[in-house]
Design a protein around this motif. Sequence first.
Motif, PDB file in Angstrom:
ATOM      1  N   PHE A   1      -0.742  10.052  -5.167  1.00 44.75           N
ATOM      2  CA  PHE A   1      -1.204   8.746  -5.620  1.00 44.75           C
ATOM      3  C   PHE A   1      -1.206   7.763  -4.463  1.00 44.75           C
ATOM      4  O   PHE A   1      -0.527   7.953  -3.444  1.00 44.75           O
ATOM      5  CB  PHE A   1      -0.326   8.218  -6.763  1.00 44.75           C
ATOM      6  CG  PHE A   1       1.125   8.061  -6.400  1.00 44.75           C
ATOM      7  CD1 PHE A   1       1.594   6.903  -5.796  1.00 44.75           C
ATOM      8  CD2 PHE A   1       2.031   9.075  -6.669  1.00 44.75           C
ATOM      9  CE1 PHE A   1       2.929   6.758  -5.464  1.00 44.75           C
ATOM     10  CE2 PHE A   1       3.372   8.943  -6.345  1.00 44.75           C
ATOM     11  CZ  PHE A   1       3.819   7.780  -5.737  1.00 44.75           C
TER      12      PHE A   1
ATOM     13  N   SER B   1      -4.908   8.028  -8.463  1.00 42.92           N
ATOM     14  CA  SER B   1      -4.079   9.235  -8.471  1.00 42.92           C
ATOM     15  C   SER B   1      -4.951  10.451  -8.735  1.00 42.92           C
ATOM     16  O   SER B   1      -5.979  10.364  -9.418  1.00 42.92           O
ATOM     17  CB  SER B   1      -2.980   9.138  -9.538  1.00 42.92           C
ATOM     18  OG  SER B   1      -3.536   9.102 -10.843  1.00 42.92           O
TER      19      SER B   1
ATOM     20  N   ASN C   1      -1.090   3.468  -4.464  1.00 45.47           N
ATOM     21  CA  ASN C   1      -1.049   2.218  -5.221  1.00 45.47           C
ATOM     22  C   ASN C   1      -1.133   1.036  -4.261  1.00 45.47           C
ATOM     23  O   ASN C   1      -0.364   0.950  -3.302  1.00 45.47           O
ATOM     24  CB  ASN C   1       0.239   2.121  -6.041  1.00 45.47           C
ATOM     25  CG  ASN C   1       0.342   3.226  -7.079  1.00 45.47           C
ATOM     26  OD1 ASN C   1      -0.669   3.790  -7.496  1.00 45.47           O
ATOM     27  ND2 ASN C   1       1.550   3.548  -7.495  1.00 45.47           N
ATOM     28  N   LYS C   2      -2.060   0.125  -4.535  1.00 47.54           N
ATOM     29  CA  LYS C   2      -2.243  -1.058  -3.697  1.00 47.54           C
ATOM     30  C   LYS C   2      -2.192  -2.310  -4.569  1.00 47.54           C
ATOM     31  O   LYS C   2      -2.686  -2.304  -5.696  1.00 47.54           O
ATOM     32  CB  LYS C   2      -3.585  -0.990  -2.958  1.00 47.54           C
ATOM     33  CG  LYS C   2      -3.714   0.193  -1.999  1.00 47.54           C
ATOM     34  CD  LYS C   2      -5.067   0.221  -1.314  1.00 47.54           C
ATOM     35  CE  LYS C   2      -6.181   0.567  -2.276  1.00 47.54           C
ATOM     36  NZ  LYS C   2      -7.491   0.686  -1.592  1.00 47.54           N
ATOM     37  N   ASN C   3      -1.599  -3.378  -4.047  1.00 49.89           N
ATOM     38  CA  ASN C   3      -1.579  -4.634  -4.796  1.00 49.89           C
ATOM     39  C   ASN C   3      -1.382  -5.813  -3.860  1.00 49.89           C
ATOM     40  O   ASN C   3      -0.885  -5.669  -2.739  1.00 49.89           O
ATOM     41  CB  ASN C   3      -0.493  -4.616  -5.881  1.00 49.89           C
ATOM     42  CG  ASN C   3       0.896  -4.414  -5.311  1.00 49.89           C
ATOM     43  OD1 ASN C   3       1.379  -5.232  -4.529  1.00 49.89           O
ATOM     44  ND2 ASN C   3       1.555  -3.331  -5.701  1.00 49.89           N
TER      45      ASN C   3
ATOM     46  N   THR D   1      -7.395   2.911 -11.473  1.00 51.23           N
ATOM     47  CA  THR D   1      -7.021   1.729 -12.249  1.00 51.23           C
ATOM     48  C   THR D   1      -7.206   0.481 -11.399  1.00 51.23           C
ATOM     49  O   THR D   1      -6.689   0.405 -10.282  1.00 51.23           O
ATOM     50  CB  THR D   1      -5.561   1.807 -12.719  1.00 51.23           C
ATOM     51  OG1 THR D   1      -5.359   3.006 -13.461  1.00 51.23           O
ATOM     52  CG2 THR D   1      -5.205   0.610 -13.587  1.00 51.23           C
ATOM     53  N   GLU D   2      -7.939  -0.482 -11.927  1.00 51.93           N
ATOM     54  CA  GLU D   2      -8.094  -1.779 -11.281  1.00 51.93           C
ATOM     55  C   GLU D   2      -7.784  -2.862 -12.306  1.00 51.93           C
ATOM     56  O   GLU D   2      -8.100  -2.720 -13.491  1.00 51.93           O
ATOM     57  CB  GLU D   2      -9.510  -1.972 -10.749  1.00 51.93           C
ATOM     58  CG  GLU D   2      -9.882  -1.067  -9.589  1.00 51.93           C
ATOM     59  CD  GLU D   2     -11.262  -1.386  -9.040  1.00 51.93           C
ATOM     60  OE1 GLU D   2     -11.899  -2.320  -9.575  1.00 51.93           O
ATOM     61  OE2 GLU D   2     -11.691  -0.713  -8.093  1.00 51.93           O
TER      62      GLU D   2
ATOM     63  N   PHE E   1      -4.232  -5.428  -8.550  1.00 53.08           N
ATOM     64  CA  PHE E   1      -3.812  -4.069  -8.228  1.00 53.08           C
ATOM     65  C   PHE E   1      -4.991  -3.104  -8.273  1.00 53.08           C
ATOM     66  O   PHE E   1      -5.976  -3.307  -8.994  1.00 53.08           O
ATOM     67  CB  PHE E   1      -2.704  -3.598  -9.175  1.00 53.08           C
ATOM     68  CG  PHE E   1      -2.983  -3.813 -10.640  1.00 53.08           C
ATOM     69  CD1 PHE E   1      -3.640  -2.863 -11.402  1.00 53.08           C
ATOM     70  CD2 PHE E   1      -2.578  -4.988 -11.262  1.00 53.08           C
ATOM     71  CE1 PHE E   1      -3.888  -3.059 -12.745  1.00 53.08           C
ATOM     72  CE2 PHE E   1      -2.822  -5.202 -12.612  1.00 53.08           C
ATOM     73  CZ  PHE E   1      -3.485  -4.236 -13.355  1.00 53.08           C
ATOM     74  N   ASP E   2      -4.873  -2.049  -7.476  1.00 53.17           N
ATOM     75  CA  ASP E   2      -5.908  -1.019  -7.358  1.00 53.17           C
ATOM     76  C   ASP E   2      -5.183   0.298  -7.081  1.00 53.17           C
ATOM     77  O   ASP E   2      -4.691   0.522  -5.974  1.00 53.17           O
ATOM     78  CB  ASP E   2      -6.869  -1.368  -6.218  1.00 53.17           C
ATOM     79  CG  ASP E   2      -8.003  -0.358  -6.077  1.00 53.17           C
ATOM     80  OD1 ASP E   2      -8.055   0.589  -6.886  1.00 53.17           O
ATOM     81  OD2 ASP E   2      -8.821  -0.512  -5.151  1.00 53.17           O
ATOM     82  N   ASN E   3      -5.113   1.159  -8.092  1.00 44.36           N
ATOM     83  CA  ASN E   3      -4.342   2.396  -7.996  1.00 44.36           C
ATOM     84  C   ASN E   3      -5.246   3.607  -8.189  1.00 44.36           C
ATOM     85  O   ASN E   3      -6.181   3.575  -9.001  1.00 44.36           O
ATOM     86  CB  ASN E   3      -3.230   2.428  -9.056  1.00 44.36           C
ATOM     87  CG  ASN E   3      -2.306   1.223  -8.964  1.00 44.36           C
ATOM     88  OD1 ASN E   3      -2.100   0.679  -7.882  1.00 44.36           O
ATOM     89  ND2 ASN E   3      -1.753   0.804 -10.086  1.00 44.36           N
TER      90      ASN E   3
ATOM     91  N   ARG F   1       0.886  -1.168   0.000  1.00 46.84           N
ATOM     92  CA  ARG F   1       0.000   0.000   0.000  1.00 46.84           C
ATOM     93  C   ARG F   1       0.918   1.211   0.000  1.00 46.84           C
ATOM     94  O   ARG F   1       1.413   1.631   1.039  1.00 46.84           O
ATOM     95  CB  ARG F   1      -0.917   0.002   1.218  1.00 46.84           C
ATOM     96  CG  ARG F   1      -1.959   1.113   1.206  1.00 46.84           C
ATOM     97  CD  ARG F   1      -2.832   1.057   2.460  1.00 46.84           C
ATOM     98  NE  ARG F   1      -3.906   2.037   2.397  1.00 46.84           N
ATOM     99  CZ  ARG F   1      -3.775   3.314   2.750  1.00 46.84           C
ATOM    100  NH1 ARG F   1      -2.600   3.756   3.189  1.00 46.84           N
ATOM    101  NH2 ARG F   1      -4.801   4.142   2.669  1.00 46.84           N
TER     102      ARG F   1
ATOM    103  N   ARG G   1      -9.351   1.395 -16.577  1.00 48.76           N
ATOM    104  CA  ARG G   1      -8.943   2.704 -16.081  1.00 48.76           C
ATOM    105  C   ARG G   1     -10.084   3.699 -16.306  1.00 48.76           C
ATOM    106  O   ARG G   1     -10.660   3.766 -17.397  1.00 48.76           O
ATOM    107  CB  ARG G   1      -7.679   3.178 -16.796  1.00 48.76           C
ATOM    108  CG  ARG G   1      -6.581   2.148 -16.817  1.00 48.76           C
ATOM    109  CD  ARG G   1      -5.388   2.588 -17.630  1.00 48.76           C
ATOM    110  NE  ARG G   1      -4.576   3.556 -16.905  1.00 48.76           N
ATOM    111  CZ  ARG G   1      -3.475   4.108 -17.402  1.00 48.76           C
ATOM    112  NH1 ARG G   1      -3.081   3.810 -18.634  1.00 48.76           N
ATOM    113  NH2 ARG G   1      -2.773   4.967 -16.689  1.00 48.76           N
TER     114      ARG G   1
END
Length: 636
Positions: A123, A161, A125-127, A184-185, A157-159, A97, A224
């Motif tokens: 941003f 920004s 970012n998670k993954n 973005t997923e 992933f799940d981002n 995370r 996205r």
Amino acid sequence: LIDEKPVELNAQQLQDLLESLPGGSIEKIELMLNPPPQYATEQGGVINIVTKKGKVGFTGRITANAGTRGDANLAVNVSYRTAKWNMTATVGTGANRLPGNNYSRRSNYYRDSTNGFNTDGNFLNKNIRPNLRLQFDYEHNKQHLHSWVYQGNGNWFDNLSNVQFVNINRFEQPYRISTRSNATEGNNSSHNFNYTFTRKGKKDQAEVFRLIANAAVNNTNNERDFYQQFLTGNYVFTGIDSSQQQRTDNNNYNAGLRLQYDKPYGKKRHIFSTGATYQISGYHNALLTDFLQKSSGAWINNGLLSNDFYFTQQVFTARVGATLNLSKTWRLITGVQAEYTHLAFEFIQPAALPVNNQYWNLLPNITLRKEFSKQFNTSWVYRSSIRRPGIGELNPSVDYADPYNIRFGNPFLDACLADNFDWNISLTKGKYYINGSLGYNRVKDVFNTIRTLADAGKTEVTWQNISDRNEYEASVWGGYTFNKQLRANASVGYTYNQYSDAEKRLYRYRDGGSFYVNGNYNYTPNQLLTLEGNARFSSFADPQGRTRSNINTTFGVQHKFMNKRLVLGVQIIDPFTRQQNFVYTYGSNFYIESFNSIRTRNFRVSISYQLNKLVQKSNLSDKEKKRALQQVQQKS
């Protein structure tokens, strides 16, 4: 390489694998600045991770770690070995995370005016990244060995920004502002299979035939969503906004076969070496871009930002070489490799003519090595190498994450060839070792990312074959063992890139140097406690500017309990400052200063438990062992 077998893993997947493996299972990590003949044509060095074979019976370890930055990893490693079989399984998962922020400041220069463009963003970012590695080794006899490896990796992933764009006029006043959210997923899965057969000579085990077959499949899906609002220069909403979606589905595969044969001959034990490889890879990318029509509420396809294409690449190589022991202290290693490359693009959407490219290359190499003693040696190396553009550089899909800085690949890139000249020297004496290297590379058809200023203050970033380049390299690395408890290592390197005068005048390319310095230590006051630390600084040159980063530091302490079966560790990463990167880009009519900051400060706790009992080493000195043996003999 892992145990001299090629691995098809990206940097994150390799890091997850190494964190899943017990530290005790890695015997050594070899940095081959002068790669063996079968890898001599690849630019840069080769890293070979050598694992320990282990003892007969069952071994296992559970490892877990977590950090304050939002990273965590859990892994289980088990192995079972018999006289002929060795079975190893590693299963684990990693998670991150990662928050951060960035900004850029750009100045645009025109014939009659100037203006600016600033961005500020953040941003998150998670993954989650599961991984599985299975390896089976079978020794039929001393001459015949088989190895099967499966490596599987996943990534969910799940981002998110958020960016603010500000247009500035020549009076340094904002006149147009917009905000943009990018979500973005997606997920990714990859499966790699490898089989290795090794046959050693019955009379001479230095005679080796090796076959390596590999196959891999990979799938990535992501969606996205972009939402942008437009404001006046006074931060008042204009009532205009925009919503877009991009859905990407790409599937790729690769398969290959590698043959290698080495045979010693003559009284001086010269070695004849030959081999061949064949590699094929395919890639299908489907990108669909839609925008929201406000009047109807329907999503309408944007054909200009959508594409559908197939990419295929085939590479065939054949090589022959020899190692000649000229005397007890002089050795000559030479060879030549012929390579054939064929690549093809087939465009479904937008409709376009297919792209086909094929070429042959002849890549020689020669090394002269002098052994002054077992501790001191030097070598002079020449090798011709090739760097082929990958799908990341060739992919023509438009990255619309930043509408003012459009990014896309270039399917018409040519391969980059280089003539590499190196002088290496190595000295190991007593408590210290030191290595040095000087090099010169003549690189042809360099491909690099190039940014240009387009209409309405937008920039476009793509890959181009920019020019030839001269590279001058120097590096030194070494270490010192103060005593049995304390060891320290350090390295420093510098590379200077030089472009032609024509490119510097026309495109404002800039000569520049890349520099790094690294130091680490390891202190083990007793068998149960270990302290270690590392610090690194780097600064990289670019034809349009440079990237500068700050110092990265790591400190750690590790303690063993329960007869060394339980290990607790604490690691402190970047305790003094977070990681920061500054990028300066100079174009023919613009200048950009970009800043990126990631929260790298991290306090990580790790715990590992050995499932099997460890064989404890004796704490007796050699004299005490000898005295005890004499006492036993006297009693008997």
